[in-house]
Design an enzyme around this catalytic site. Structure first.
Site, PDB file in Angstrom:
ATOM      1  N   LYS A   1       0.883  -1.180   0.000  1.00  0.00           N
ATOM      2  CA  LYS A   1       0.000   0.000   0.000  1.00  0.00           C
ATOM      3  C   LYS A   1       0.912   1.220   0.000  1.00  0.00           C
ATOM      4  CE  LYS A   1      -1.999   2.965   2.102  1.00  0.00           C
ATOM      5  NZ  LYS A   1      -1.792   4.399   1.733  1.00  0.00           N
TER       6      LYS A   1
ATOM      7  N   GLU B   1       8.564   1.123  11.387  1.00  0.00           N
ATOM      8  CA  GLU B   1       9.729   2.007  11.186  1.00  0.00           C
ATOM      9  C   GLU B   1       9.173   3.415  11.172  1.00  0.00           C
ATOM     10  OE1 GLU B   1      12.762   0.806  10.965  1.00  0.00           O
ATOM     11  OE2 GLU B   1      12.259  -1.314  10.705  1.00  0.00           O
TER      12      GLU B   1
ATOM     13  N   GLU C   1       9.074  16.231  14.919  1.00  0.00           N
ATOM     14  CA  GLU C   1       9.610  15.938  13.591  1.00  0.00           C
ATOM     15  C   GLU C   1       8.937  16.881  12.601  1.00  0.00           C
ATOM     16  OE1 GLU C   1       8.434  12.249  11.651  1.00  0.00           O
ATOM     17  OE2 GLU C   1      10.496  12.000  10.960  1.00  0.00           O
TER      18      GLU C   1
ATOM     19  N   CYS D   1      13.463  10.480   7.314  1.00  0.00           N
ATOM     20  CA  CYS D   1      13.229  10.097   8.715  1.00  0.00           C
ATOM     21  C   CYS D   1      14.484  10.291   9.543  1.00  0.00           C
ATOM     22  CB  CYS D   1      12.787   8.642   8.773  1.00  0.00           C
ATOM     23  SG  CYS D   1      13.903   7.528   7.915  1.00  0.00           S
TER      24      CYS D   1
HETATM   25  P1  NAD Z   1       2.048   8.469   7.541  1.00  0.00           P
HETATM   26  O1  NAD Z   1       2.146   7.735   8.830  1.00  0.00           O
HETATM   27  O2  NAD Z   1       1.072   9.559   7.437  1.00  0.00           O
HETATM   28  O3  NAD Z   1       1.669   7.439   6.369  1.00  0.00           O
HETATM   29  C1  NAD Z   1       2.454   6.300   6.089  1.00  0.00           C
HETATM   30  C2  NAD Z   1       1.585   5.285   5.377  1.00  0.00           C
HETATM   31  O4  NAD Z   1       0.560   4.858   6.268  1.00  0.00           O
HETATM   32  C3  NAD Z   1       0.878   5.821   4.139  1.00  0.00           C
HETATM   33  O5  NAD Z   1       0.824   4.824   3.154  1.00  0.00           O
HETATM   34  C4  NAD Z   1      -0.516   6.140   4.662  1.00  0.00           C
HETATM   35  O6  NAD Z   1      -1.514   6.100   3.677  1.00  0.00           O
HETATM   36  C5  NAD Z   1      -0.700   5.025   5.661  1.00  0.00           C
HETATM   37  N1  NAD Z   1      -1.684   5.314   6.716  1.00  0.00           N
HETATM   38  C6  NAD Z   1      -2.060   6.527   7.199  1.00  0.00           C
HETATM   39  N2  NAD Z   1      -3.032   6.373   8.128  1.00  0.00           N
HETATM   40  C7  NAD Z   1      -3.255   5.044   8.233  1.00  0.00           C
HETATM   41  C8  NAD Z   1      -4.148   4.259   9.017  1.00  0.00           C
HETATM   42  N3  NAD Z   1      -5.002   4.814   9.889  1.00  0.00           N
HETATM   43  N4  NAD Z   1      -4.108   2.913   8.886  1.00  0.00           N
HETATM   44  C9  NAD Z   1      -3.237   2.328   8.032  1.00  0.00           C
HETATM   45  N5  NAD Z   1      -2.396   3.025   7.239  1.00  0.00           N
HETATM   46  C10 NAD Z   1      -2.396   4.363   7.346  1.00  0.00           C
HETATM   47  O7  NAD Z   1       3.515   8.937   7.191  1.00  0.00           O
HETATM   48  P2  NAD Z   1       3.997   9.764   5.911  1.00  0.00           P
HETATM   49  O8  NAD Z   1       3.632  11.186   6.098  1.00  0.00           O
HETATM   50  O9  NAD Z   1       3.600   9.066   4.674  1.00  0.00           O
HETATM   51  O10 NAD Z   1       5.584   9.591   6.027  1.00  0.00           O
HETATM   52  C11 NAD Z   1       6.389  10.368   6.841  1.00  0.00           C
HETATM   53  C12 NAD Z   1       6.760   9.622   8.096  1.00  0.00           C
HETATM   54  O11 NAD Z   1       7.426   8.396   7.780  1.00  0.00           O
HETATM   55  C13 NAD Z   1       7.737  10.414   8.942  1.00  0.00           C
HETATM   56  O12 NAD Z   1       7.347  10.351  10.295  1.00  0.00           O
HETATM   57  C14 NAD Z   1       9.057   9.680   8.714  1.00  0.00           C
HETATM   58  O13 NAD Z   1       9.988   9.835   9.752  1.00  0.00           O
HETATM   59  C15 NAD Z   1       8.601   8.272   8.586  1.00  0.00           C
HETATM   60  N6  NAD Z   1       9.618   7.447   7.942  1.00  0.00           N
HETATM   61  C16 NAD Z   1      10.313   6.549   8.696  1.00  0.00           C
HETATM   62  C17 NAD Z   1      11.317   5.772   8.115  1.00  0.00           C
HETATM   63  C18 NAD Z   1      12.098   4.764   8.925  1.00  0.00           C
HETATM   64  O14 NAD Z   1      12.746   3.910   8.332  1.00  0.00           O
HETATM   65  N7  NAD Z   1      12.068   4.813  10.252  1.00  0.00           N
HETATM   66  C19 NAD Z   1      11.597   5.929   6.756  1.00  0.00           C
HETATM   67  C20 NAD Z   1      10.866   6.860   6.005  1.00  0.00           C
HETATM   68  C21 NAD Z   1       9.876   7.619   6.609  1.00  0.00           C
END
Ligand code: NAD
Length: 495
Positions: free
Chosen positions: A188, A264, A398, A299
């Site tokens: 997804k 993650e 963040e 991240c």
């Molecule tokens: P997000 O949590 O908003 O979304 C991530 C994914 O989860 C998307 O595909 C989104 O559609 C889905 N999602 C959102 N709400 C959901 C729900 N209720 N149920 C299931 N899925 C849901 O994050 P983002 O804005 O897409 O990405 C940025 C974040 O990702 C930052 O916090 C960043 O630090 C983190 N990140 C972490 C790593 C790591 O390896 N630790 C790597 C890259 C990004």
């Protein structure tokens, strides 16, 4: 390619926003779609299937059927390896197209889509393919009268939910070990960047991955994402995203079938520069280059910079000289090193934090404003705040944008105390010529990765992940197989 040529290719690009389920491109069963706009210039790229629970049910059924009849899991590891390597080769064969889709979809400079994202995704898939026929199971040291086998088996149906900041790389970190181990996967992608994931599924099929083994359901988190996290027939979820959604994923796993849930999550990484830093220019260059890389949407971006008070002025003078190099430009210009923020919502979030930093009394030394206003896209000038203290939101939260917060420290104990005063624990760095101090500090910093006298250490061979509220589990390296395999013990009585 010239900027004009990239724009011509972009204009001619056909976008297929249909989901990929059971080896076929399909629209959502509800026939709903969402609008896919480019942050580069606000242009509409096309429409994408807005999958929900019904589509997730179909994808899970396809993945389960593929897993149960062992069309992939039952292949010899050497055969899976060959397919994975072909998959990687085909990604490279489509490098320009994938790089262009990535840049148009999420705004990063084409220079990096080409030199970082596409090759890293291909390398990841190749690496896990190459690894999978070189890993042995175990025989436990039991008594003569029995034989106890400790073997690894694929978990079954794996759901991968990924963010938008490195769409292809984040997808590859999940799907490569999961597929190599023999699982069936449903990916997804983020609703903000679904395009490369859909092409990856087509390319995997072309490489020989059997239909149903790799499915992609684009859609919103609360719809397609939650349906996966709550599904009773998904065995494991590999999630990368924000800490807040990560918490929901763990709850949904608990509410449903207690699927294995790996998270993650976010970071607020500390970069500590001591007065005895062996190479101040290198420290400055790493601090500035790493925070502004990918528009600060990383991240592990070192967004909290701690500089020993006695060298802070000298450090800032050098840092400010580099900041203009990161002025945002047209992402389709190969000279651009900082591109567009992913969308209007993220732009608003980042600008909100900048405003909070100003209101809280931090000293704005660079940026702080929107840029390229006539582009139609979303751009923010590289921003640097000095005189930040740990209570300010720009030091605690963040931001996920090109904003650096500079804090001072008096001695290394003070630096470690401040660095650890966060809910996050993804990465950290220390710059010092004193080896003992470096080792002690690396041990004291609560982070999944600590860098010493550098910040860009990165390789598929090493684990990536965090502690505290930066999540659990590790992507990359052979350790990632732990997430997508179950250990089985088989006791055999010897007569
Ligand atoms: P997000 O949590 O908003 O979304 C991530 C994914 O989860 C998307 O595909 C989104 O559609 C889905 N999602 C959102 N709400 C959901 C729900 N209720 N149920 C299931 N899925 C849901 O994050 P983002 O804005 O897409 O990405 C940025 C974040 O990702 C930052 O916090 C960043 O630090 C983190 N990140 C972490 C790593 C790591 O390896 N630790 C790597 C890259 C990004």
């Amino acid at each position: 390619m010239t900027t004009t040529q990239w724009h011509q290719r972009a204009a001619a690009l056909g976008i297929d926003g249909r989901a990929f389920i059971g080896g076929e491109r399909v629209w959502a069963r509800s026939e709903r779609q969402f609008d896919n706009r480019s942050p580069v210039d606000g242009r509409q790229l096309g429409f994408v299937a807005r999958c929900d629970g019904a589509d997730v049910d179909a994808a899970v059924a396809a993945a389960r059927a593929a897993f149960e009849d062992r069309r992939w899991a039952g292949q010899a590891p050497a055969a899976r390896k060959r397919t994975m390597i072909k998959f990687a080769d085909l990604i490279l064969a489509h490098a320009d197209e994938l790089a262009l889709l990535e840049t148009l979809d999420m705004g990063k400079p084409i220079k990096y889509s080409q030199s970082v994202d596409v090759p890293a995704a291909a390398n990841c898939i190749r690496w896990y393919g190459e690894a999978v026929d070189k890993i042995y199971d175990q025989i436990a040291p039991t008594a003569d009268t029995s034989l106890a086998l400790v073997t690894r088996e694929p978990v079954g149906v794996v759901a991968a939910i990924v963010p938008w900041n490195y769409p292809m790389i984040m997808a590859a970190w999940k799907i490569a070990p999961a597929l190599a181990a023999g699982n069936s996967v449903i990916l997804k992608p983020s609703e903000k960047s679904p395009l490369t994931a859909l092409r990856l599924a087509e390319i995997a099929l072309e490489a020989g991955l059997p239909a149903g083994v790799f499915n992609v359901v684009p859609g919103y988190g609360a719809e397609a994402g939650a349906a996966l996290a709550l599904h009773m027939d998904v065995d494991c979820i590999g999630f990368t995203g924000s800490t807040n959604v990560g918490k929901q994923i763990l709850q949904m796993a608990g509410q449903s079938n207690l699927k294995r849930a790996w998270t993650e999550l976010g970071g607020k990484s500390a970069n500590i520069v001591c007065a005895d830093c062996p190479d101040l220019d290198a420290a400055v260059s790493a601090a500035i280059g790493s925070i502004y890389f990918n528009q600060g949407e990383s991240c592990n971006a070192p967004s909290r910079l701690f500089v020993e008070a006695s060298i802070k002025d000298a450090f800032l003078e050098k840092a400010l000289a580099l900041v203009p190099d990161f002025a945002p430009g047209d992402p389709l210009d190969e000279a651009t090193v900082m591109g567009a923020i992913v969308d209007a919502a993220q732009m608003k979030t980042v600008m909100g934090y900048i405003e909070q930093g100003k209101q809280a009394g931090a000293r704005l030394l660079a940026g702080g404003a929107a840029a390229r206003l006539d582009s139609g896209g979303f751009y923010i000038a590289p921003t640097l705040f000095d005189r930040v203290d740990g209570s300010m939101s720009i030091a605690r939260e963040e931001i996920f944008g090109p904003v650096l917060s500079v804090l001072a420290f008096t001695d290394i104990d003070d630096a470690v105390r401040q660095a650890n005063a966060t809910r996050y624990g993804l990465q950290a760095a220390v710059w010092t010529a004193d080896l003992s101090k470096a080792i002690k500090t690396a041990r004291a910093l609560r982070a999944g990765t600590v860098h010493v006298n550098q910040y860009d250490g990165d390789d598929i061979t090493v684990p990536f992940g965090g502690v505290k509220q930066s999540g659990n589990g590790r992507d990359k390296s052979l350790h990632a197989f732990d997430k997508y395999t179950e250990l089985k013990t088989t006791w055999i009585q010897i007569g």
